[in-house]
Write a protein that holds these residues in place. Structure first.
Motif, PDB file in Angstrom:
ATOM      1  N   ALA A   1     -39.794 -29.036  21.663  1.00 31.72           N
ATOM      2  CA  ALA A   1     -40.910 -28.368  20.976  1.00 31.72           C
ATOM      3  C   ALA A   1     -40.553 -27.772  19.790  1.00 31.72           C
ATOM      4  N   ARG A   2     -41.537 -27.591  18.967  1.00 32.24           N
ATOM      5  CA  ARG A   2     -41.354 -26.863  17.541  1.00 32.24           C
ATOM      6  C   ARG A   2     -42.288 -25.762  17.812  1.00 32.24           C
ATOM      7  N   PHE A   3     -41.840 -24.686  17.559  1.00 33.56           N
ATOM      8  CA  PHE A   3     -42.746 -23.364  17.453  1.00 33.56           C
ATOM      9  C   PHE A   3     -42.635 -22.921  16.039  1.00 33.56           C
ATOM     10  N   ALA A   4     -43.953 -22.673  15.282  1.00 33.19           N
ATOM     11  CA  ALA A   4     -44.127 -22.213  14.121  1.00 33.19           C
ATOM     12  C   ALA A   4     -45.349 -21.518  13.894  1.00 33.19           C
ATOM     13  N   THR A   5     -45.443 -21.020  12.690  1.00 31.05           N
ATOM     14  CA  THR A   5     -46.467 -20.120  12.295  1.00 31.05           C
ATOM     15  C   THR A   5     -46.953 -20.527  10.983  1.00 31.05           C
ATOM     16  N   ASP A   6     -47.960 -20.737  10.708  1.00 28.45           N
ATOM     17  CA  ASP A   6     -48.575 -20.742   9.412  1.00 28.45           C
ATOM     18  C   ASP A   6     -50.037 -20.326   9.012  1.00 28.45           C
ATOM     19  N   SER A   7     -50.315 -20.232   7.779  1.00 28.38           N
ATOM     20  CA  SER A   7     -51.756 -19.556   7.526  1.00 28.38           C
ATOM     21  C   SER A   7     -52.803 -20.380   7.870  1.00 28.38           C
ATOM     22  N   ARG A   8     -52.949 -21.830   8.087  1.00 26.47           N
ATOM     23  CA  ARG A   8     -53.903 -22.445   8.748  1.00 26.47           C
ATOM     24  C   ARG A   8     -54.215 -22.273  10.035  1.00 26.47           C
ATOM     25  N   TYR A   9     -53.090 -22.389  10.892  1.00 26.30           N
ATOM     26  CA  TYR A   9     -53.474 -22.241  12.268  1.00 26.30           C
ATOM     27  C   TYR A   9     -52.847 -21.194  13.124  1.00 26.30           C
ATOM     28  N   GLY A  10     -52.059 -20.364  12.748  1.00 26.59           N
ATOM     29  CA  GLY A  10     -51.402 -19.300  13.038  1.00 26.59           C
ATOM     30  C   GLY A  10     -50.225 -19.616  13.928  1.00 26.59           C
ATOM     31  N   GLU A  11     -50.340 -19.289  15.173  1.00 31.28           N
ATOM     32  CA  GLU A  11     -49.160 -19.666  15.997  1.00 31.28           C
ATOM     33  C   GLU A  11     -49.327 -20.851  16.691  1.00 31.28           C
ATOM     34  N   ARG A  12     -48.438 -21.920  16.459  1.00 28.16           N
ATOM     35  CA  ARG A  12     -48.593 -23.265  17.125  1.00 28.16           C
ATOM     36  C   ARG A  12     -47.438 -23.553  17.793  1.00 28.16           C
ATOM     37  N   PHE A  13     -47.518 -24.626  18.627  1.00 28.54           N
ATOM     38  CA  PHE A  13     -46.262 -25.489  18.897  1.00 28.54           C
ATOM     39  C   PHE A  13     -46.347 -26.791  19.338  1.00 28.54           C
ATOM     40  N   THR A  14     -45.436 -27.720  19.014  1.00 25.59           N
ATOM     41  CA  THR A  14     -45.568 -29.208  18.897  1.00 25.59           C
ATOM     42  C   THR A  14     -44.788 -29.684  20.162  1.00 25.59           C
ATOM     43  N   VAL A  15     -45.072 -30.187  21.028  1.00 22.67           N
ATOM     44  CA  VAL A  15     -44.168 -30.757  22.251  1.00 22.67           C
ATOM     45  C   VAL A  15     -44.105 -32.188  21.985  1.00 22.67           C
TER      46      VAL A  15
END
Length: 131
Positions: free
Chosen positions: A92-106
């Motif tokens: 999983a990739r855990f990230a934050t960005d200005s478009r989605y905020g907190e998100r993770f990709t599994v």
């Protein structure tokens, strides 16, 4: 084992880490999103099969928790009637960005080469529906 069940295991383990409470491995308060956001990389990749991470540097407590998740994976898989050997990839990739905020990709891949990449937003992780 049906591939959908492997995807469910992937979501469950990643969502547990994303929650910050980490009940699957005991009770640990960590904030993987804050740690990701505080570095230039702005993400942390976690390989649940090896208990390692890359991208942003992780604190000693988060590093310990990631290792504990590797150890807990077999228990989680057993509760679903399988073993961790059913996976060739569980990350999983855990990230934050200005478009989605907190998100993770599994990312899940099984021994037959079936692969799935699903993105989730927030805590708890809600599946991102692409339009």
């Amino acid at each position: 084992m049906k591939f959908g069940e492997l995807k469910s295991i992937g979501h469950n383990i990643a969502d547990s880490l994303a929650s910050g409470i980490c009940l699957l491995v005991g009770y640990y308060e960590v904030d993987i999103f804050a740690e990701a956001a505080s570095s230039p990389a702005r993400y942390i990749d976690v390989d649940f099969l090896t208990g390692t991470s890359s991208g942003s540097l992780t604190s000693p407590s988060l590093t310990k928790v990631i290792t504990l998740y590797r150890d807990a994976l077999d228990r989680l898989c057993a509760s679903h009637g399988t073993s961790s050997s059913a996976f060739t990839v569980l990350a999983a990739r855990f990230a934050t960005d200005s478009r989605y905020g907190e998100r993770f990709t599994v990312t899940v891949e099984d021994q037959s080469g079936r692969r799935s990449i699903d993105e989730y937003l927030g805590r708890p992780g809600r599946k991102l529906k692409v339009r």
